[in-house]
Design an enzyme around this catalytic site. Sequence first.
Site, short mmCIF file in Angstrom:
data_model
loop_
_atom_site.label_atom_id
_atom_site.label_comp_id
_atom_site.label_asym_id
_atom_site.label_seq_id
_atom_site.Cartn_x
_atom_site.Cartn_y
_atom_site.Cartn_z
CG ASP A 195 -1.56 1.02 1.49
OD1 ASP A 195 -2.05 0.97 0.46
OD2 ASP A 195 -2.54 1.28 2.21
CG ASP A 211 -0.79 1.46 7.47
OD1 ASP A 211 -0.70 0.73 8.54
OD2 ASP A 211 -2.02 2.00 7.08
#
Length: 322
Positions: A195, A211
């Site tokens: 991501d 993240d």
Amino acid sequence: MNYHQLTPDFIADALASVEIYADSGLMALNSYENRVYRFKSEDEGTLVAKFYRPQRWSREQIQEEHDFLTESDAAGVRVATPLRRQGASLFEYHGILFAVWPAVAGRQFEADNLDQLEALGEQLARLHQVGERFVLRHRPLLSTQDYLEQSYQTLKRQATIQPTTSQAFFPLLRQVIDQAVRLYRPKRQLTLHCDCHSSNILWRDGPWLLDFDDCRRGPAVQDLWMMLSGSRQEQLVQLDTLLAGYELVREFDAAELALIEPLRAMRMVHYMAWLAARWSDPAFPANFPWFNTEDYWQQQLKVLAEQQLSLDAPPLSLTSWN
């Protein structure tokens, strides 16, 4: 405990259960899948606590993410690793899993800054060197079955679309999915960030990757293509810059450029299905009020039609650029 209504007292008690004490108020960060809070601790400095959404990832799947971060950090990749207590980095309080990280200070990554883009390419190559040997045994692959076929079924069940729009939307969605499935044929898969976009990168003496909640195994290009934007010519400049840094560390297989448009389709469809699946969470109607409206689905018809054309077009080619 209702995960959608985590209270400050619950959060403070959960942290205290692992001897972490918040000395300042909790500041909710921009996260919808999990609940993430920034706070200050007298002993540990500024910290970030993440409370994991139940039934998204298992304990084993989250632990794999933590272990990947630890191994990446040891290899010199700029990532934050979760705090440990008695050897553990993943904790549980009243049935809810959580972890705590030191906050990473820095400024927003500038995707249009070619020097920063080249440095990011180098960091991603170092991450992928770790990802080649670090095998995720519990998390699913980045696959069309998950991102496209299951997403299609989720949208059929849970999206609120007017009948006349639905009659146009689902046949077009089916065509885009079929094209993407046909084109997505990765030859080599490794553990990825998965991501990697500007909001998950900070700049402090170089890029820091944040993240890793979505990390999976997939093709290396998955961590590169989201940094490309603008016209085809602009994307070629950006890609060339990324790879200039990347190939200082690790060879990139140019054949993976053919996977960019199917990967874009996978992300697009998966995002729509994610919103539909999470619509019962009060945070989603509050933060995505445009979703499930007629205007939204009409716009998605246009987006899908454009993506269908992109899937039919020749892929980006470094040969034509060089």
